[in-house]
Design an enzyme around this catalytic site. Sequence first.
Site, mmCIF file in Angstrom:
data_model
loop_
_atom_site.group_PDB
_atom_site.id
_atom_site.type_symbol
_atom_site.label_atom_id
_atom_site.label_comp_id
_atom_site.label_asym_id
_atom_site.label_seq_id
_atom_site.Cartn_x
_atom_site.Cartn_y
_atom_site.Cartn_z
ATOM 1 N N LYS A 167 0.829 -1.194 0.000
ATOM 2 C CA LYS A 167 0.000 0.000 0.000
ATOM 3 C C LYS A 167 0.873 1.258 0.000
ATOM 4 C CE LYS A 167 -3.906 -0.518 2.342
ATOM 5 N NZ LYS A 167 -4.568 -0.792 3.630
ATOM 6 N N ARG A 199 -3.261 3.101 8.379
ATOM 7 C CA ARG A 199 -3.572 1.937 7.551
ATOM 8 C C ARG A 199 -2.414 0.954 7.547
ATOM 9 N NH1 ARG A 199 -4.801 4.620 1.822
ATOM 10 N NH2 ARG A 199 -6.153 2.799 1.592
ATOM 11 N N GLY A 225 -7.098 -10.126 7.455
ATOM 12 C CA GLY A 225 -6.866 -10.544 8.831
ATOM 13 C C GLY A 225 -5.994 -9.580 9.595
ATOM 14 N N ASN A 239 7.949 -37.703 0.372
ATOM 15 C CA ASN A 239 7.080 -37.964 1.527
ATOM 16 C C ASN A 239 7.877 -38.711 2.590
ATOM 17 O OD1 ASN A 239 5.063 -36.848 0.017
ATOM 18 N ND2 ASN A 239 4.133 -38.810 -0.546
ATOM 19 N N TYR A 278 12.790 -33.718 -13.956
ATOM 20 C CA TYR A 278 11.333 -33.672 -14.007
ATOM 21 C C TYR A 278 10.737 -33.638 -12.599
ATOM 22 C CZ TYR A 278 11.358 -38.655 -12.852
ATOM 23 O OH TYR A 278 11.547 -39.850 -12.215
HETATM 24 P P1 ADP Z 1 -8.104 -2.163 3.503
HETATM 25 O O1 ADP Z 1 -6.728 -2.648 3.310
HETATM 26 O O2 ADP Z 1 -8.933 -2.997 4.422
HETATM 27 O O3 ADP Z 1 -8.776 -1.810 2.220
HETATM 28 P P2 ADP Z 1 -7.626 0.625 3.795
HETATM 29 O O4 ADP Z 1 -6.463 1.130 4.561
HETATM 30 O O5 ADP Z 1 -7.464 0.647 2.332
HETATM 31 O O6 ADP Z 1 -7.975 -0.799 4.334
HETATM 32 O O7 ADP Z 1 -8.836 1.520 4.263
HETATM 33 C C1 ADP Z 1 -10.156 1.157 4.507
HETATM 34 C C2 ADP Z 1 -11.101 2.206 3.954
HETATM 35 O O8 ADP Z 1 -10.812 3.488 4.468
HETATM 36 C C3 ADP Z 1 -10.986 2.310 2.446
HETATM 37 O O9 ADP Z 1 -12.282 2.459 1.915
HETATM 38 C C4 ADP Z 1 -10.199 3.560 2.243
HETATM 39 O O10 ADP Z 1 -10.478 4.154 1.032
HETATM 40 C C5 ADP Z 1 -10.600 4.409 3.429
HETATM 41 N N1 ADP Z 1 -9.541 5.339 3.785
HETATM 42 C C6 ADP Z 1 -8.299 5.015 4.182
HETATM 43 N N2 ADP Z 1 -7.545 6.110 4.373
HETATM 44 C C7 ADP Z 1 -8.343 7.170 4.084
HETATM 45 C C8 ADP Z 1 -8.129 8.592 4.060
HETATM 46 N N3 ADP Z 1 -6.945 9.106 4.373
HETATM 47 N N4 ADP Z 1 -9.169 9.362 3.715
HETATM 48 C C9 ADP Z 1 -10.343 8.831 3.401
HETATM 49 N N5 ADP Z 1 -10.616 7.521 3.396
HETATM 50 C C10 ADP Z 1 -9.619 6.678 3.721
HETATM 51 MG MG MG Z 2 -8.002 -0.721 0.831
#
Ligand code: ADP
Ligand code: MG
Length: 874
Positions: free
Chosen positions: A23, A93, A102, A768, A851
């Site tokens: 991300k 995030r 998870g 195995n 193989y």
């Molecule tokens: P996931 O990995 O579960 O998708 P995210 O970190 O992407 O989690 O975030 C979950 C939700 O929150 C997503 O819909 C994302 O777009 C929203 N979100 C995350 N950060 C922001 C932000 N800075 N402003 C607005 N919405 C956000």
């Molecule tokens: Mg997301």
Amino acid sequence: MSNKYVYLFSEGNAEMRNLLGGKGANLAEMTGLGLPVPQGFTVTTEACTRYYEDGKVIADEIVDQIYEALAKTEEINGKKFGDLENPFLVSVRSGARVSMPGMMDTILNLGLNDVAVKGLAKLTQNERFAYDSYRRFIQMFSDVVMEIDKRKFEDILDEVKASVGAKVDTDLSADDLKVVVEKYKALYLKEMGVEFPQDPKVQLLESVKAVFRSWDNPRANVYRRMNDIPGDWGTAVNVQAMVFGNMGDDSGTGVAFTRNPATGENKLYGEYLFNAQGEDVVAGIRTPNPIADLHKTMPAVYDQFAEIANTLEKHYRDMQDMEFTIERGKLYMLQTRNGKRTAAAALKIAVDLVNEGMLTKEEAVMKVEPKQLDSLLHPQFNADALKKAEVIARGLPASPGAACGKVYFTAEEAVEAAKDGSKVVLVRLETSPEDIEGMYASQGILTARGGMTSHAAVVARGMGTCCVAGCGDIRINEEAKTFEANGKTYKEGDYISIDGSTGNVYGEAVETIDAAVTGDFATLMGWADDIRTLSVRTNADTPRDARQAVKFGAEGIGLCRTEHMFFDEDRIPAMREMIVAKTEEQRRAALNKLLPMQKADFKGIYEAMEGRPVTIRFLDPPLHEFLPHNDEDIAALAKEMGLTFDELKGTVESLHEFNPMLGHRGCRLSVTYPEIAEMQTRAVIEAAIEVKAEKGYDILPEIMIPLVGEVKELKYVKAVVVETAQKVMDEKGVKIDYKVGTMIEIPRAALTADEIATEAEFFSFGTNDLTQMTFGFSRDDAGNFLDDYYAKKIFESDPFARVDQVGVGKLMKMAVKLGRETRPGMKMGICGEHGGDPSTVVFCHNIGLNYVSCSPFRVPIARLAAAQAVVMGK
Ligand code: ADP
Ligand code: MG
Ligand code: MG
């Protein structure tokens, strides 16, 4: 200089995925591309690893770097934490190298406190919105970061709603929400013993720690093990300026894919909601609108988004999965990543991207996850029919595929019904080796007991037959031949359907569709075949399996087990006679009965393989597996064989072994009873001669002697084979080329591979047994304690599914090297269940095997993995 643990989005890029997580790396890359991304920073995966190394604390230098980045981020965004006019708020995030379900839920609106909430109210001119955001943030922070039971907050909300007569949340006024906030804070104080943190820095640091902790939660651990993700990767944390999709009807939030993730169709696909934030789209509270509608309502935003989508797909040269938010008519990108897709979509997209000139064939081959193909290789339910069907029970998804047939409760009855042309589902408490034939005859297997490594599960996976195991929801009455589920009784002959991919059981017939390698699937497999250098063979014991494997692209048989053939109802008597024989003469008489049957088996297999090489393994299991075990069966057999009950019972008891796996089995049987090897050699050679005469196929039988640990054992058995083969060829006046090799499955064989290679003409790694014997625990028993090993981080993956490259792999490498020192260019392969595991295939390619051999349904998976091994090696 101290390590850099924190990167502004403007300091990173997509290449830094290992450090910034997926991300974070992509937020940085999008920033670099000049796309509208709310700015922020990423705390690295190294900081996470360091957190664990330091005993679950965040080191001071990392804290300092976080604060520094935070200050810069405030500046970049032109906002201040706790500001009364324009407060700065962020999201926190998580984001590992690969996206992982998870992990911790995202925290939105961090920075809200008693002051900032006023600023937010002023900024949005919406006091209700501000207090609703605040109460959500308190609840989220308390639940996710502090692990306070969220029901306690829900109870408060319900109380307040009841007291003001509100039916739904939106009936609450700003003043009501202020009451909720006060009550929430009071609850927090009661639970935690301190006030809800007002300092955004404290809020942030606690949240970062919570993300790090979530890397180690049980859900994440299980997911990592199933997907071969190492525990030491750690997760990064992204801190990003909030944008608001819930500021009114000119705001919104959504998710979209550049192509359809279910079918691969090249068309923008997705959904959005007006006046919504975060997870509202996926949470299913309101029904979102298809992305195409945005074109009508906000054409300029839509066009900008479509262009960004296009840019991102071209940039990443792959289908993208994107999150966006519109704040008062302005578009922001919040995430992009290579989108998850179904196997069918993966194939179409890979082939399309090559045709569009975006990818080379080699790159396309890397775009499809080999394991994913599994879902395309087994029969599937007709999707419409499945929707209408009712689930009556759930068990473990032990072997994928879909099966529909009539219920039978014993292997014999299943076989009979199948002979009459019925489709059968075998329903048993649990299965045992005697059930093999019935399992073969069935479309699917349902057991009430047993886990993912139970007999039923292991054998079904090997056969590619659908299996639901350990289904405690059904109660079987073996005598009445019925089972009960969902309050209904099902009798022998009733139709049920089972789904080995979900574990669902349906109390009715659901239409199934057979698998075939056609269209985009065939195209991509063709490219894989052009690229790979490793051959792919199959493990097959029957002509049916052999033909299936050839359809899936097998280039030969790497393992034909000869013992399964003897469990057959009309053969097991002769087999038993052979075993309980007191003299060589008696034994030879019994073997003579088995010879024509065994020869017929081999002919069937040679014919199915149409001249492709076939490796036949000589008798391997401990003999007592073939014997009857309860008194009733012993009595019946004694009668049949003209023995007294006591005589036979004595023999059966004398064959008892304390550790059959380490007992009288494999080549040891032929050392004691060379006439077994003679019979099997005769069957192999005569069958080859006859098939050559009848069908014109040149058969190259490869006779494989199992469980060799000492070269003299092999030498002894090989001499019997060579002598017999010569005799047969002299009798028939025909010469056949054949090879005699061995399995490397005892550590001593690997250690002395140079000596073994003086006799063996090929090696096949029986991983195995090699795994069992290297670790010193058996596959059948390890299931009982391996879960503790995963939980305690002693093992990260199942050594019986994925070769332990460190230990077992070291023995393999050694054996390859030693063997080829003695016999340059010696042919070597693998025939353990591991041979169809993608990571193991790559390993086999890298250590120079010729193989891999795996069950028929994994052949395409191995072909693709073998191609990927070549591309990865470049
Ligand atoms: P996931 O990995 O579960 O998708 P995210 O970190 O992407 O989690 O975030 C979950 C939700 O929150 C997503 O819909 C994302 O777009 C929203 N979100 C995350 N950060 C922001 C932000 N800075 N402003 C607005 N919405 C956000
Ligand atoms: Mg997301
Ligand atoms: Mg999440």
